[in-house]
Motif scaffolding. Structure first.
Motif, mmCIF file in Angstrom:
data_model
loop_
_atom_site.group_PDB
_atom_site.id
_atom_site.type_symbol
_atom_site.label_atom_id
_atom_site.label_comp_id
_atom_site.label_asym_id
_atom_site.label_seq_id
_atom_site.Cartn_x
_atom_site.Cartn_y
_atom_site.Cartn_z
ATOM 1 N N ASP A 177 2.059 -7.266 -12.770
ATOM 2 C CA ASP A 177 2.122 -8.569 -13.421
ATOM 3 C C ASP A 177 0.773 -9.280 -13.454
ATOM 4 N N ASN A 178 -0.285 -8.554 -13.083
ATOM 5 C CA ASN A 178 -1.633 -9.109 -13.191
ATOM 6 C C ASN A 178 -1.870 -10.326 -12.297
ATOM 7 N N LYS A 204 -10.732 -10.079 -5.720
ATOM 8 C CA LYS A 204 -10.422 -10.153 -7.143
ATOM 9 C C LYS A 204 -9.298 -9.219 -7.553
ATOM 10 N N ILE A 205 -8.739 -8.516 -6.553
ATOM 11 C CA ILE A 205 -7.825 -7.440 -6.912
ATOM 12 C C ILE A 205 -6.509 -7.987 -7.459
ATOM 13 N N PRO A 264 -2.384 -1.068 -6.298
ATOM 14 C CA PRO A 264 -3.177 -2.054 -5.555
ATOM 15 C C PRO A 264 -2.387 -2.689 -4.417
ATOM 16 N N ILE A 265 -1.111 -2.999 -4.642
ATOM 17 C CA ILE A 265 -0.344 -3.640 -3.570
ATOM 18 C C ILE A 265 -0.099 -2.666 -2.430
ATOM 19 N N VAL A 281 -3.427 -9.946 -5.867
ATOM 20 C CA VAL A 281 -2.635 -9.288 -4.829
ATOM 21 C C VAL A 281 -2.600 -10.101 -3.540
ATOM 22 N N LEU A 282 -3.785 -10.629 -3.163
ATOM 23 C CA LEU A 282 -3.848 -11.312 -1.866
ATOM 24 C C LEU A 282 -2.958 -12.552 -1.858
ATOM 25 N N ALA A 283 -2.909 -13.262 -2.989
ATOM 26 C CA ALA A 283 -2.040 -14.445 -3.055
ATOM 27 C C ALA A 283 -0.579 -14.045 -2.942
ATOM 28 N N LYS A 284 -0.224 -12.930 -3.635
ATOM 29 C CA LYS A 284 1.153 -12.449 -3.563
ATOM 30 C C LYS A 284 1.522 -12.086 -2.131
#
Lengths: 380, 319
Positions: free
Chosen positions: B83-84, B77-78, B286-287, B87-90
Motif C-alpha cells: 500500500d506504499n 524511507k522504506i 519490506p515488512i 514501513v516504520l510507521a506501520k
C-alpha cells in the motif's frame, strides 16, 4: 595383609549394565512411565493409521465426503438407508463424529497421527544430525584454523550456487571454478609460498573452526523461529517434506551447544588420548568412542524437541500452511472446526486433546529420561 | 569492562550483518516473485508488472537490491509494496497495539511463576509440588490455538462477554466503566494465552534454582542455628536463587516484537504478529525483512543487556 585373598573372593556387587540401571531409575517416575506407555501407543496408532487409511479401498476412508451426514456428534449412527453400502463407516458408527463435509473424523485423526509422528521424528532427526555434526566438529576440531583462502573459496562456491539457482549458468560455472581454485590453491602454491608476498595474506589463519560454528549458532538464534519457519513454508511450495526440513534446519542450535560442551571435556580425557595414540582415525574416535558418552543430553533434548516439532507443525497447519488440504492433519482438522466451535465442539476438542496428550507424553518421557540420567540421582 | 563492551558490540554488529544477508537471501531466492502474487487479477497487465518491478528495483541484481533495501531502511524511507505506506510507521502503529498484550503477559508471567516455583521448592515432593509440576507440563504441552478456543468457549458461555478483537464494535455511547471493562475483557484472554508457556517454564526454573540453593551448606547452617524457617527461605536462600533471573530481564526484550502470530489471528488483534502474517501472505518483502531485522536487533541487545546485568549483579564474574 592376611585377608587380602578374602577381599578378592568376596562377592562383587551384582553387575548392572547402564541400560538396566537407567531403567531402574526411570521406573520410579510414574509420570514418565505413563508418558512412555502413551508414546508406544501413539507410535502403534500412527503406523496402523497410515496402513488403514491409505491404498485404493482403505478400511477407514478419510477423504470420503457424505454431505447428508455432516456435523454428526461422536458415536452417532449413520443414516444407513441414505448411504450407499460401501460408504457406511467401518464400525457402523462415527466414533469421533463427522465434520462439515460429512467426512469421518476418526479416519482423519488416524491419517493425521501419521503426519504428526513423521514430522516430529524426521524434523528432530534432521536437527539432531546437523547438531551432532556441527557440535562434533566444533568440539573436536575446534582449535584448527581456517585460512582466508578457505573462506574466499567457500564464499565463491556459495555465490556459484546462488547464481545457479537464479539460472545464470555461465557466471555460476565461472564462480564454481574460481572457488575450487581457491580451495586447492594451497596445494599448488605451497612450494613457492615464501616467494609470493602478494598472495601471502590468503594463507594467514583467519578464524578458528570453533568460533566460526558458534557464531553460526548465534546468527541462527537471532531469527525469531516460528516467524522464520512460517516465512519459508509460505514461500516454498506446500508439502510435508518442506515442513520437516525447515523445522529441522531451524532447531539444531541447542544440540550443537550440548555436543560441543560434552566434546570439549571428553577430548581431554585419557581414553581419547589412548585411542589417538593407537592411531585410530579421527572419525572413528568421534563416532565410536566419544559420541556414546555425549549422547545422553542429546537424547533428552531431542525427545522434547519432538514435542515442540509436533506443536509447530500443528500451528502451521492451523494457519493453513503445510500439508496440502485433502490430506488430514490434526492441526487442519482443528482449523476446519473453528467455524463451528459452538455447534460442533468435538471438531475442536478431539484433535486438540490428541495433540495435548501426545505432546505431554513426549515432554514427561523426556523429563523422566533427564532425571534418570542425572548423575546426582544415581546411587554409587 | 570497556574492552568487553567494545568487543561484544563489534561481534554483534558482524552477527547482525550476516543475519541481514541471510534473511534477504532466504526471501529473495524462494521460488515465485512478489510481482506474481495475484496473476489472475485482470488489472495486473504485463505493463503493470513491469512498472512494479521497475519501481521496486526488482530488475536490479541481488546485491544492488540488498544495498538499496538497507539504505532505505536506515534512512527510514522504506515503504510497503502493498500500500506504499512507510514501513516504520506501520510497524510502530501495530507495535503500540501489541504492547498492552506484552506488558500484561509479562506481568502475569513474573508475578505468578515466582510464588508457585518457590512454594513447590519449599514443599518439594509434596502434593502441591507434584500437582504444580504436572500443571506446568500441561501448560507447556497444550497447543496455544486449542487452549484459546477452550478459553473462548468458557468465557463466552459463562460470562457472556465478547472477547474477539480489541474492543466491542459500536460501544461509542456507553459509559466509561463499561468501556473500560470491555477493554479489560478483550485484553485478558490473549495476554493469559501469551503468558501460559512463560509461567510454566519460569516456575520450573525458579523451582530448580531454589532447590539448588536450599541444598547448600550456608542454608543448613542458617537452619542449624535456629532461624525461623521463613527467614531461612526468604532471606537467605531466595536472594541467591534470584541471581540468574536478573539476567532474564534482558532476554524478555525480543518478546516486544514477537507478538504471537497464532493468538493474534485467533483474536483478530491488530498487532505485530498479525501484520507479519499478512505481510507473508502478500509477499510484502519490506515488512517481512524489517520485522526480522528489528527482532534480530532486539535479540542482540537483549543478550548484551543480560550479560551486562550479570556482570553488575554477580561480583564473582570478571571479564
Amino acid at each position: 595383609m592376611t585377608n587380602g585373598p578374602l577381599i578378592l573372593e568376596a562377592p562383587l556387587a551384582p553387575k548392572q549394565t547402564r541400560l538396566e540401571e537407567l531403567w531402574r531409575l526411570f521406573k520410579q517416575n510414574r509420570l514418565a512411565i505413563i508418558g512412555l506407555f502413551i508414546f508406544v501407543l501413539f507410535f502403534i496408532t500412527a503406523i496402523l493409521g497410515a496402513v488403514l487409511t491409505s491404498g485404493r479401498d482403505p478400511l477407514f476412508d478419510p477423504a470420503l465426503i457424505r454431505l447428508q451426514e455432516k456435523l454428526l456428534p461422536p458415536l452417532s449412527r449413520p443414516h444407513v438407508d441414505a448411504l450407499p453400502p460401501q460408504e457406511v463407516p467401518t464400525f457402523g458408527r462415527y466414533l469421533f463424529g463427522t465434520d462439515d463435509l460429512g467426512r469421518d473424523v476418526f479416519s482423519r485423526m488416524l491419517q493425521g497421527a501419521w503426519v504428526s509422528l513423521t514430522v516430529g521424528f524426521v524434523a528432530v532427526g534432521i536437527s539432531v544430525m546437523v547438531g551432532i555434526f556441527m557440535g562434533g566438529i566444533a568440539g573436536y576440531f575446534g582449535e584448527h584454523h581456517l585460512r582466508w583462502n578457505h573462506i574466499l573459496g567457500v564464499t565463491l562456491l556459495l555465490a556459484a550456487t546462488v547464481m545457479g539457482a537464479m539460472g545464470n549458468v555461465w557466471t555460476s560455472l565461472g564462480l564454481l571454478m574460481a572457488g575450487g581454485l581457491c580451495l586447492s590453491l594451497f596445494r599448488l602454491v605451497k612450494p613457492y609460498r615464501k616467494l609470493r608476498f602478494t598472495t601471502a595474506w590468503l594463507f594467514k589463519n583467519a578464524v578458528s573452526v570453533d568460533t566460526l560454528i558458534m557464531r553460526m549458532v548465534d546468527i541462527m538464534l537471532c531469527f525469531p523461529s516460528f516467524f522464520l519457519i512460517l516465512t519459508v513454508v509460505a514461500l516454498l511450495p506446500a508439502s510435508m517434506y518442506n515442513i520437516m526440513i525447515v523445522i529441522g534446519l531451524t532447531s539444531w542450535m541447542g544440540t550443537t551447544r550440548f555436543v560441543r560442551a560434552e566434546f570439549l571435556s571428553l577430548r581431554e580425557q585419557d581414553f581419547v588420548t589412548a585411542a589417538r595414540a593407537l592411531g585410530i582415525g579421527n572419525f572413528r574416535i568421534i563416532f565410536r568412542h566419544m559420541m556414546p558418552n555425549a549422547i545422553a543430553p542429546v537424547l533428552v533434548s531431542s525427545t522434547i524437541g519432538i514435542a515442540t516439532a509436533i506443536l509447530t507443525e500443528a500451528g502451521l497447519s492451523f494457519l493453513g500452511f503445510g500439508v496440502p488440504p485433502p490430506h488430514a492433519t490434526w492441526g487442519n482438522i482443528l482449523s476446519g472446526g473453528k467455524g463451528f466451535i459452538f455447534d460442533a465442539p468435538w471438531l475442536t476438542f478431539i484433535p486438540g486433546i490428541a495433540i495435548l496428550i501426545v505432546v505431554l507424553c513426549f515432554n514427561l518421557f523426556g523429563e523422566g529420561l533427564r532425571d534418570a540420567m542425572n548423575p546426582k540421582l544415581r546411587e554409587r | 569492562m570497556f574492552s568487553f563492551i567494545g568487543r561484544s558490540i563489534i561481534q554483534k554488529t558482524v552477527t547482525l550483518f550476516f543475519v541481514s544477508v541471510i534473511s534477504f537471501l532466504i526471501i529473495h531466492l524462494a521460488p515465485g516473485e512478489p510481482s506474481q502474487v495475484d496473476p489472475m487479477n485482470p488489472k495486473f497487465t504485463p505493463e503493470m508488472v513491469e512498472r512494479f518491478r521497475q519501481e521496486f528495483h526488482l530488475n536490479e541484481p541481488l546485491y544492488t537490491q540488498y544495498l538499496l533495501f538497507y539504505q532505505d531502511l536506515f534512512t527510514g524511507k522504506i515503504v510497503s509494496w502493498k500500500d506504499n505506506q512507510p514501513v516504520l510507521a506501520k510497524i510502530w502503529e501495530r507495535f503500540l497495539n501489541s504492547l498492552p498484550l506484552f506488558i500484561v503477559g509479562t506481568l502475569l508471567t513474573w508475578t505468578l511463576s515466582f510464588p508457585v516455583g518457590i512454594r513447590s521448592a519449599i514443599f518439594r515432593g509434596g502434593i502441591y509440588d507434584r500437582s504444580a509440576t504436572f500443571f506446568a507440563y500441561l501448560l507447556i504441552s497444550i497447543p496455544g490455538f486449542f487452549f484459546a478456543y477452550v478459553l473462548i468457549i468458557f468465557v463466552v458461555t459463562v460470562f457472556h462477554v465478547p472477547v474477539i478483537g480489541m474492543e466491542t464494535f459500536g460501544m461509542g455511547a456507553a459509559s466509561w466503566p463499561h468501556l473500560f471493562m470491555d477493554r479489560v475483557w478483550h485484553l485478558l484472554l490473549p495476554s493469559v494465552l501469551g503468558a501460559t508457556g512463560g509461567i510454566a517454564v519460569l516456575s520450573r526454573y525458579v523451582r530448580s534454582q531454589m532447590l539448588e540453593v536450599e541444598g547448600q551448606d550456608y542454608v543448613r547452617t542458617a537452619r542449624a542455628k535456629g532461624l525461623a524457617p521463613d527467614q531461612v527461605h526468604y532471606k537467605h536462600a531466595l536472594r541467591n536463587a534470584l541471581l540468574p533471573f536478573v539476567t532474564m530481564f534482558g532476554l524478555i526484550l525480543p518478546g516486544l516484537i514477537g507478538g504471537s502470530v497464532i493468538i493474534e489471528s485467533i483474536f483478530s488483534w491488530p498487532g505485530m504478529g498479525r501484520m507479519a502474517y499478512e505481510a507473508i501472505l502478500a509477499r510484502d518483502y519490506p515488512i517481512i525483512l524489517t520485522v526480522n531485522f528489528l527482532s534480530a536487533v532486539l535479540v542482540l541487545i537483549g543478550t548484551f543487556v543480560s550479560d551486562l546485568l550479570y556482570l553488575m549483579v554477580d561480583p564473582r564474574i570478571r571479564l
